[in-house]
Design an enzyme around this catalytic site. Structure first.
Site, PDB file in Angstrom:
ATOM      1  N   ARG A 201       0.825  -1.215   0.000  1.00  0.00           N
ATOM      2  CA  ARG A 201       0.000   0.000   0.000  1.00  0.00           C
ATOM      3  C   ARG A 201       0.857   1.261   0.000  1.00  0.00           C
ATOM      4  NH1 ARG A 201      -3.039  -2.862   4.147  1.00  0.00           N
ATOM      5  NH2 ARG A 201      -2.047  -1.564   5.708  1.00  0.00           N
TER       6      ARG A 201
ATOM      7  N   ARG B  63       7.941   6.729  -5.287  1.00  0.00           N
ATOM      8  CA  ARG B  63       7.732   7.621  -6.425  1.00  0.00           C
ATOM      9  C   ARG B  63       9.069   8.109  -6.963  1.00  0.00           C
ATOM     10  NH1 ARG B  63       3.207  10.681  -3.047  1.00  0.00           N
ATOM     11  NH2 ARG B  63       1.479   9.229  -3.352  1.00  0.00           N
TER      12      ARG B  63
ATOM     13  N   ARG C  47      -4.092  -4.179  17.410  1.00  0.00           N
ATOM     14  CA  ARG C  47      -3.148  -3.238  17.989  1.00  0.00           C
ATOM     15  C   ARG C  47      -3.944  -2.024  18.468  1.00  0.00           C
ATOM     16  NH1 ARG C  47       1.621  -4.942  19.421  1.00  0.00           N
ATOM     17  NH2 ARG C  47       2.681  -2.995  18.888  1.00  0.00           N
TER      18      ARG C  47
ATOM     19  N   ARG D  24       5.223   8.185  16.070  1.00  0.00           N
ATOM     20  CA  ARG D  24       5.130   9.481  15.410  1.00  0.00           C
ATOM     21  C   ARG D  24       4.645  10.533  16.388  1.00  0.00           C
ATOM     22  NH1 ARG D  24      -0.136   8.811  11.321  1.00  0.00           N
ATOM     23  NH2 ARG D  24      -1.707   8.386  12.927  1.00  0.00           N
TER      24      ARG D  24
ATOM     25  N   GLU E 205       2.511   9.062  19.725  1.00  0.00           N
ATOM     26  CA  GLU E 205       1.735   7.829  19.594  1.00  0.00           C
ATOM     27  C   GLU E 205       2.612   6.613  19.892  1.00  0.00           C
ATOM     28  OE1 GLU E 205      -0.428   7.318  15.995  1.00  0.00           O
ATOM     29  OE2 GLU E 205      -1.241   9.364  16.008  1.00  0.00           O
TER      30      GLU E 205
ATOM     31  N   TYR F 148      -9.360  -3.559   8.117  1.00  0.00           N
ATOM     32  CA  TYR F 148      -8.935  -2.164   8.137  1.00  0.00           C
ATOM     33  C   TYR F 148      -9.637  -1.438   6.998  1.00  0.00           C
ATOM     34  CZ  TYR F 148      -6.242   2.080   8.098  1.00  0.00           C
ATOM     35  OH  TYR F 148      -5.895   3.407   8.152  1.00  0.00           O
TER      36      TYR F 148
ATOM     37  N   ASP G 236     -10.579   2.451   5.332  1.00  0.00           N
ATOM     38  CA  ASP G 236     -10.512   3.911   5.319  1.00  0.00           C
ATOM     39  C   ASP G 236     -11.923   4.475   5.435  1.00  0.00           C
ATOM     40  OD1 ASP G 236      -7.748   4.225   5.112  1.00  0.00           O
ATOM     41  OD2 ASP G 236      -7.778   3.958   2.939  1.00  0.00           O
TER      42      ASP G 236
END
Length: 383
Positions: A173, A177, A249, A279, A300, A348, A350
């Site tokens: 995922r 680039r 998690r 993060r 986090e 999961y 979005d």
């Protein structure tokens, strides 16, 4: 007049399904165990700084589904926001996802796109023909140096295991680039709700046919008077976890405030394994159209989810999938209940997919009733 519908959970799935059915004439009751609506995308103003805070971690809306984009904008105006993530590794700051700037900075090069492709291919382990694990996927496509710098330590902290124990699909995922595009998502519709996600969900729930009861955990006797139940809680929780608990998690947040601009961006990943958190998010940057002197940040920390914790990320390894199959088989024997959303299907999802599936489920229900057909336990299969 439609039949009484009971929905468990006032997050995106419950709110969207409830609104669709209420507009079709059904009487909808939504019970929510927490003291607020909107589930994990709940937002609220910090009374100290005025910053709009994503209480359960940042939620950034991105989609190629124009129908869903129009749907959310009908309930709250979305303003432009692009997620541009930075990462600290080895005492240096880089741009994510890995792009041409990241490659040139990391290796001290000035490569053009075609040169960078050849350079990275030379770094890659081409003996790995069919990557099966996260580690193999990384070594095959970016090579050991970038894997060690950006993925290995972060992944160990996020998932609590070595990357060779995780499936390759997790890394697939994340793009690499060979230009200077540092937009984390490639979707054409991206933004943030001007007034926060909770106000957006409140607008969805604002219908005379919907009743919402907060601080109201589900009890089995609630279903007695309902014509149908939509369950957006954890699948295993519906059965009292009597076959065992599905693995998740969870996240712990360490909140702190500062004056001014703390880190200069919304999201800073910490890739080194010796840094205990994954993060730091600085929430005023999620609403760049606002100006605030103070700032609210969260460190986090990821860990295994316990019985009293909020589940975030389904693990879905071999052991969990075996248990999931047992629960799915059991759920499919039931009548009068449909399992929905991220927790109800142990996937999961979005936000845009969650909304699209909720719209599909509500319309499936209405078609089933019109054709006098039974509603299945799952419209979207967990397996």
């Amino acid at each position: 007049m439609g039949k009484d519908i009971l929905i468990v959970g006032a997050g995106l799935s419950g709110a969207v399904i409830g609104r669709e059915l209420a507009e079709a004439g059904h009487s909808v009751r939504i019970v929510e165990a927490r003291d607020h609506i909107a589930g994990n995308c709940h937002t609220e103003r910090c009374p100290e700084t005025g910053v709009m805070v994503h209480v359960y971690g940042p939620h950034i809306f991105h989609t190629d589904d124009t129908g869903v984009w129009d749907y959310v904008n009908a309930h709250m105006r979305f303003l432009p926001y692009k997620n541009r993530v930075k990462a600290q590794s080895g005492g240096r700051v880089f741009s994510l996802p890995i792009n041409l700037l990241t490659i040139n900075q990391f290796f001290g090069q000035t490569l053009r796109p075609a040169e960078a492709r050849a350079f990275i291919e030379a770094q890659a382990d081409t003996t790995i023909e069919d990557p099966q694990t996260f580690e193999e996927q990384a070594l095959r496509f970016v090579g050991p140096a970038l894997y060690e710098a950006f993925f290995k330590g972060y992944t160990q902290k996020q998932w609590g295991c070595h990357p060779r124990e995780l499936p390759a699909a997790i890394l697939k995922r994340l793009p690499v680039r060979f230009n200077y595009d540092d937009d984390y998502f490639a979707h054409r519709h991206q933004g943030m709700p001007e007034g926060g996600y909770t106000e957006m969900v409140a607008s969805i729930l604002d219908h005379p046919g919907i009743e919402v009861a907060l601080n109201t955990p589900y009890a089995p006797d609630m279903a007695g008077d309902a014509d149908h139940v939509f369950w957006s809680g954890p699948l295993d929780a519906y059965f009292g976890h009597d076959l065992g608990r599905l693995g998740y998690r969870t996240l712990d947040f360490e909140r702190f405030t500062e004056q001014g601009d703390y880190q200069g961006c919304a999201v800073m990943n910490y890739c080194d394994a010796e840094v205990p958190f994954t993060r730091i998010t600085e929430h005023k940057h999620f609403a760049p159209w606002e100006t605030h002197e103070g700032s609210v940040m969260y460190r986090e920390f990821s860990r295994a989810c316990g019985p009293d914790d909020i589940p975030y990320y389904p693990i879905r390894q071999v052991e969990e999938k075996t248990l999931l199959r047992d629960y799915v088989t059991r759920a499919e024997t039931l009548a009068g209940v449909t399992f929905v959303g991220r927790l109800g299907t142990y996937r999961y999802l979005d936000m845009d997919v969650t909304i699209r599936e909720a719209l599909d489920i509500a319309r499936h229900f209405l078609r089933s009733r019109a054709g006098n057909k039974a509603m299945p336990a799952f419209v979207h299969a967990p397996l």
